[in-house]
Design an enzyme around this catalytic site. Structure first.
Site, short mmCIF file in Angstrom:
data_model
loop_
_atom_site.label_atom_id
_atom_site.label_comp_id
_atom_site.label_asym_id
_atom_site.label_seq_id
_atom_site.Cartn_x
_atom_site.Cartn_y
_atom_site.Cartn_z
N HIS A 31 20.10 3.57 54.28
CA HIS A 31 20.65 3.12 55.55
C HIS A 31 19.89 1.89 56.01
CE1 HIS A 31 22.73 3.53 59.43
NE2 HIS A 31 21.60 3.13 59.96
N CYS A 32 20.59 0.77 56.17
CA CYS A 32 19.96 -0.48 56.57
C CYS A 32 19.85 -0.54 58.09
CB CYS A 32 20.77 -1.67 56.04
SG CYS A 32 20.01 -3.27 56.43
N VAL A 33 18.61 -0.52 58.59
CA VAL A 33 18.38 -0.54 60.03
C VAL A 33 18.81 -1.87 60.64
CG1 VAL A 33 16.61 -0.37 61.82
CG2 VAL A 33 16.48 1.08 59.80
#
Length: 291
Positions: free
Chosen positions: A131-133
């Protein structure tokens, strides 16, 4: 009391989630604007060359290069956000279920190999990497190409901006390696608050520092994911040292970037269909972890 605290936490969480993406956007356009200013007004430093034909062509070439990189960053980021990597709209189950399929109790459905549930997105993601913040979305099967291309042009753009800002470092260090010059390079905001530098000097020093720090961080992310792509792994599989889906160098490039892997990185609008469906993968090694 618990309900009120959870509501406050949910609101703060909703407010904070887009902040990394907003900060990224502001920094990208700020760096581009600063480098454009350096090209148009500051370079070349020799006053006799500022009005020559060579200078005009030099500036045009530099502006074309940096806005080509900026355009690719923006388009890849937008397509990354618009391309959902989740299982929504995908037919799962049937006779195709086999080894590696699992049941997700949150989504209440069977999920294929390399698919896992993301609790931030609240959905299962095909060939989930992480999951790319900074984008607020998962990196998965359908949008991995845009994620990697965005990293590529962010890396090249920050490298370009760092080299263009080398003159800023030279000007700051012109007085020698003093306490003033070191503090201006490392913590320019402190020098601004103390009134020891002008707002213009602070802006140049701050953006120059941001270019260097950003280049180092993006380099780490980019080369890590480049190695993963060439090895045919996801981040989750790298932790367990598994390489059961590696198809060789060319095969891994095709499965990550699509059939036109040799061209698609030049522009996100170049069509490059992926050879698989995100559910069925050719197994070329042991599925068990070696750790």
């Amino acid at each position: 009391m618990t309900s009120f605290a959870s509501q406050v936490f949910a609101r703060v969480d909703r407010f904070c989630r887009p902040l990394p993406m907003v900060l990224n956007t502001v920094l990208v356009f700020s760096i581009t604007g600063e480098v454009s200013y350096l090209v148009l007004l500051e370079a070349p430093l020799d006053a006799d060359q500022k009005k020559t034909v060579w200078s005009a062509w030099w500036k045009a070439a530099h502006l074309l290069a940096q806005y080509f990189m900026l355009g690719n960053i923006c388009w890849n980021a937008l397509l990354f956000l618009w391309t959902s990597p989740s299982i929504k709209g995908v037919f799962l189950g049937g006779e195709g279920m086999g080894q590696g399929w699992r049941y997700c109790y949150t989504c209440e459905t069977h999920t294929p190999p390399r698919c896992s549930h993301c609790y931030d997105c609240n959905v299962c993601v095909l060939r989930r990497d992480h999951h790319c913040v900074f984008f607020g979305q998962c990196v998965g099967f359908r949008n991995y190409r845009y994620f990697l291309s965005c990293l590529l042009f962010m890396w090249s753009g920050l490298l370009y901006a760092t080299l263009m800002n080398a003159e800023v470092f030279l000007v700051i260090l012109k007085e020698g390696v003093t306490v003033h010059s070191v503090l201006l390079l490392l913590i320019p905001w402190l020098m601004l608050v103390s009134g020891q530098v002008s707002a213009r000097a602070f802006a140049f020093a701050f953006i120059a520092d941001t270019c260097v720090v950003g280049f180092l961080l993006v380099s780490a992310f980019f080369f890590f994911h480049l190695v993963l792509m060439l090895r045919g792994q996801t981040t989750r599989e790298w932790y367990s040292t598994r390489r059961p889906y590696s198809l060789g160098l060319r095969g891994n490039l095709r499965h990550a970037l699509g059939l036109r892997w040799y061209l698609c990185w030049l522009c996100p609008l170049i069509p490059s269909p992926l050879p698989g469906d995100g559910m069925n993968f050719e197994v070329t090694g042991p599925l068990e972890s070696t750790r």
